[in-house]
Motif scaffolding. Structure first.
Motif, PDB file in Angstrom:
ATOM      1  N   UNK A  45       0.807  -1.210   0.000  1.00 22.75           N
ATOM      2  CA  UNK A  45       0.000   0.000   0.000  1.00 22.75           C
ATOM      3  C   UNK A  45       0.842   1.262   0.000  1.00 22.75           C
ATOM      4  N   UNK A  46       1.935   1.257   0.779  1.00 24.49           N
ATOM      5  CA  UNK A  46       2.824   2.417   0.831  1.00 24.49           C
ATOM      6  C   UNK A  46       3.562   2.596  -0.496  1.00 24.49           C
ATOM      7  N   UNK A  47       3.984   1.489  -1.098  1.00 27.05           N
ATOM      8  CA  UNK A  47       4.662   1.573  -2.395  1.00 27.05           C
ATOM      9  C   UNK A  47       3.748   2.203  -3.437  1.00 27.05           C
ATOM     10  N   UNK A  48       2.487   1.832  -3.374  1.00 30.36           N
ATOM     11  CA  UNK A  48       1.509   2.331  -4.349  1.00 30.36           C
ATOM     12  C   UNK A  48       1.148   3.791  -4.086  1.00 30.36           C
ATOM     13  N   UNK A  49       0.879   4.124  -2.822  1.00 27.75           N
ATOM     14  CA  UNK A  49       0.352   5.460  -2.518  1.00 27.75           C
ATOM     15  C   UNK A  49       1.443   6.514  -2.365  1.00 27.75           C
ATOM     16  N   UNK A  50       2.608   6.132  -1.804  1.00 26.66           N
ATOM     17  CA  UNK A  50       3.636   7.123  -1.503  1.00 26.66           C
ATOM     18  C   UNK A  50       4.732   7.177  -2.566  1.00 26.66           C
ATOM     19  N   UNK A  51       5.048   6.037  -3.186  1.00 28.26           N
ATOM     20  CA  UNK A  51       6.110   6.011  -4.194  1.00 28.26           C
ATOM     21  C   UNK A  51       5.557   5.856  -5.606  1.00 28.26           C
ATOM     22  N   UNK A  52       4.231   5.713  -5.732  1.00 25.02           N
ATOM     23  CA  UNK A  52       3.544   5.692  -7.033  1.00 25.02           C
ATOM     24  C   UNK A  52       3.990   4.507  -7.908  1.00 25.02           C
ATOM     25  N   UNK A  53       4.115   3.331  -7.295  1.00 32.09           N
ATOM     26  CA  UNK A  53       4.459   2.126  -8.045  1.00 32.09           C
ATOM     27  C   UNK A  53       3.227   1.613  -8.779  1.00 32.09           C
ATOM     28  N   UNK A  54       3.405   1.235 -10.052  1.00 33.74           N
ATOM     29  CA  UNK A  54       2.319   0.580 -10.781  1.00 33.74           C
ATOM     30  C   UNK A  54       2.444  -0.933 -10.593  1.00 33.74           C
ATOM     31  N   UNK A  55       1.491  -1.751 -11.110  1.00 34.66           N
ATOM     32  CA  UNK A  55       1.545  -3.202 -10.885  1.00 34.66           C
ATOM     33  C   UNK A  55       2.840  -3.865 -11.334  1.00 34.66           C
ATOM     34  N   UNK A  56       3.426  -3.411 -12.441  1.00 30.35           N
ATOM     35  CA  UNK A  56       4.680  -4.017 -12.905  1.00 30.35           C
ATOM     36  C   UNK A  56       5.815  -3.744 -11.926  1.00 30.35           C
ATOM     37  N   UNK A  57       5.921  -2.506 -11.452  1.00 25.43           N
ATOM     38  CA  UNK A  57       6.968  -2.164 -10.487  1.00 25.43           C
ATOM     39  C   UNK A  57       6.743  -2.887  -9.165  1.00 25.43           C
ATOM     40  N   UNK A  58       5.484  -3.023  -8.768  1.00 26.91           N
ATOM     41  CA  UNK A  58       5.163  -3.770  -7.547  1.00 26.91           C
ATOM     42  C   UNK A  58       5.615  -5.216  -7.670  1.00 26.91           C
ATOM     43  N   UNK A  59       5.394  -5.820  -8.829  1.00 26.87           N
ATOM     44  CA  UNK A  59       5.806  -7.206  -9.049  1.00 26.87           C
ATOM     45  C   UNK A  59       7.326  -7.350  -8.979  1.00 26.87           C
ATOM     46  N   UNK A  60       8.042  -6.395  -9.536  1.00 26.90           N
ATOM     47  CA  UNK A  60       9.499  -6.413  -9.446  1.00 26.90           C
ATOM     48  C   UNK A  60       9.954  -6.303  -7.991  1.00 26.90           C
ATOM     49  N   UNK A  61       9.297  -5.458  -7.228  1.00 24.91           N
ATOM     50  CA  UNK A  61       9.618  -5.318  -5.813  1.00 24.91           C
ATOM     51  C   UNK A  61       9.422  -6.640  -5.083  1.00 24.91           C
ATOM     52  N   UNK A  62       8.298  -7.301  -5.363  1.00 25.43           N
ATOM     53  CA  UNK A  62       8.017  -8.584  -4.710  1.00 25.43           C
ATOM     54  C   UNK A  62       9.108  -9.595  -5.044  1.00 25.43           C
ATOM     55  N   UNK A  63       9.493  -9.653  -6.320  1.00 28.83           N
ATOM     56  CA  UNK A  63      10.525 -10.605  -6.743  1.00 28.83           C
ATOM     57  C   UNK A  63      11.867 -10.297  -6.081  1.00 28.83           C
ATOM     58  N   UNK A  64      12.268  -9.022  -6.087  1.00 27.52           N
ATOM     59  CA  UNK A  64      13.521  -8.629  -5.464  1.00 27.52           C
ATOM     60  C   UNK A  64      13.513  -8.933  -3.972  1.00 27.52           C
ATOM     61  N   UNK A  65      12.399  -8.636  -3.318  1.00 29.85           N
ATOM     62  CA  UNK A  65      12.302  -8.844  -1.869  1.00 29.85           C
ATOM     63  C   UNK A  65      12.340 -10.329  -1.515  1.00 29.85           C
ATOM     64  N   UNK A  66      11.509 -11.126  -2.180  1.00 24.62           N
ATOM     65  CA  UNK A  66      11.394 -12.534  -1.821  1.00 24.62           C
ATOM     66  C   UNK A  66      12.689 -13.299  -2.079  1.00 24.62           C
ATOM     67  N   UNK A  67      13.505 -12.822  -3.024  1.00 22.35           N
ATOM     68  CA  UNK A  67      14.751 -13.518  -3.329  1.00 22.35           C
ATOM     69  C   UNK A  67      15.700 -13.537  -2.136  1.00 22.35           C
ATOM     70  N   UNK A  68      15.540 -12.600  -1.205  1.00 19.86           N
ATOM     71  CA  UNK A  68      16.430 -12.598  -0.034  1.00 19.86           C
ATOM     72  C   UNK A  68      15.641 -12.503   1.276  1.00 19.86           C
TER      73      UNK A  68
END
Length: 391
Positions: free
Chosen positions: A337-360
């Protein structure tokens, strides 16, 4: 696939996505893009529910148990989380521009051939409320539960929290590998995957180094306050660190964290109080990962990464981490929610964040639980106890 952990499934999904994107016709990529569009819209619908389901009960629970020791522990945990976020921001600002190609993923406007493939169709799933509305409602309900000691409302919110957690563990987390596979298939087809894989490796190394730095800072402070050798104290917590890498869960590591904290000489009362509480509210490692990954994704897309843009996000992230669900990937789910509302991430950027985060994710969890031992050292001293190390 069920026998594999989340990280192996994620890595397999990335590999399959690259293979599919490199050797499949466009219509296959359009099918994966359609699934991604539907899943991404569903995730957008669920984000306000996640915020209300976890933030409101989390704040309510903290308030209901209000006491001097609780306030001190929560304050130290929040300060530790904010410091971790600031260290990640300062390091990211200095290091990431030198190891990443700023704006290299923002290609669609300049080169249409390298744009991502669009889905075949879209299914709109508008959320019941905006992210900021959900945050404000969650804070209001949480503080209200604490103020009036409303048992019925507390029970209702606890039940709602269980529903949302089942939704995350039973649907969203199992489908994430398919979602990530589709994202990487699309990026491979568009010629962007080399950039992303390079980012994965470089950011991963930076994050692990930052985890080590924040643990040294925490134990230097904890050792100074408690009157112990910080390096010996940190060494004693290593079993908890490696257990967390395997379990990917702060909650599942509590018995080991508790045993090693007592071995460091923390008295039973403070240890039994601080360790389970901090397993929920202290996520300094996860905060480092989220801030670092967010900055990497933003820089790749030529977005604003100034202190003014990131500092409010870090402050809100510290609050949101208090309520992060105790499941693998829970911190990034709470932060969507913060990524979307405060940093203006769209669904593609959100998915990249999830992938980067879950990898570690497992390393972030290990940093979290190891840092809990440092907070226990401080609270033990504040409670008037001296360290009595066990052999």
């Amino acid at each position: 696939m069920k026998g594999l952990g989340l990280l192996p499934r994620l890595l397999l999904a990335i590999l399959l996505g690259i293979i599919i994107g490199a050797g499949s016709p466009r219509w296959v990529i359009e099918i994966t893009a359609t699934f991604n569009g539907i899943f991404g819209n569903f995730l957008g619908f669920v984000i306000p529910l996640i915020i209300i389901g976890f933030v409101a009960p989390g704040i309510g629970e903290l308030g209901r148990g209000a006491g001097k020791l609780l306030a001190i522990t929560a304050g130290i945990a929040y300060a530790s989380t904010i410091v971790a976020g600031l260290i990640a921001y300062i390091t990211g600002s200095a290091v990431l521009p030198n190891i990443l190609e700023v704006g290299s993923m923002n290609m669609s406007a300049n080169n249409p051939e390298e744009a991502l493939v669009a889905p075949l169709f879209k299914v709109d799933m508008p959320p019941i409320m905006g992210v900021m509305t959900a945050l404000l409602l969650a804070f209001t309900l949480g503080l209200g539960i604490a103020a009036i000691k409303g048992d019925m409302l507390k029970k209702l919110m606890d039940d709602f929290q269980q529903i949302v957690e089942k939704l995350i563990t039973g649907l969203i987390i199992p489908l994430l590998p398919l979602h990530i596979m589709g994202i990487f298939a699309n990026m491979t087809y568009a010629g962007q995957v080399a950039t992303i894989m390079s980012v994965f490796a470089k950011v991963f190394v930076m994050i692990i180094v930052l985890h080590i730095v924040i643990l040294l800072v925490q134990y230097l402070i904890g050792g100074a306050v408690a009157g112990g050798n910080p390096f010996r104290l940190l060494k004693n917590m290593m079993p908890a660190y490696f257990t967390a890498i395997g379990t990917q869960s702060s909650a599942a590591t509590i018995p080991v964290t508790l045993r090693q904290t007592k071995k460091n000489g923390v008295h039973e009362g403070p240890a039994d109080f601080v360790v389970p509480l901090c397993a929920t509210i202290h996520l300094s490692g996860s905060t480092i990962t989220l801030v670092s990954c967010a900055m990497a994704v933003m820089m790749l897309n030529g977005m604003n990464t100034s202190f003014g843009a990131l500092f409010p996000f870090i402050l809100m992230l510290g609050v949101t981490m208090v309520a992060a669900p105790g499941v693998p990937g829970g911190a990034v789910m709470a932060a969507l929610g913060l990524l979307e509302s405060m940093l203006h991430f769209d669904p593609t950027l959100t998915s990249l964040m999830i992938a980067l985060y879950l990898a570690q994710d497992s390393f972030g969890t290990a940093c979290n639980v190891t840092g809990d031992g440092a907070i226990a050292l401080m609270v033990n001293k504040i409670s008037g106890n001296k360290l009595t190390p066990q052999e």
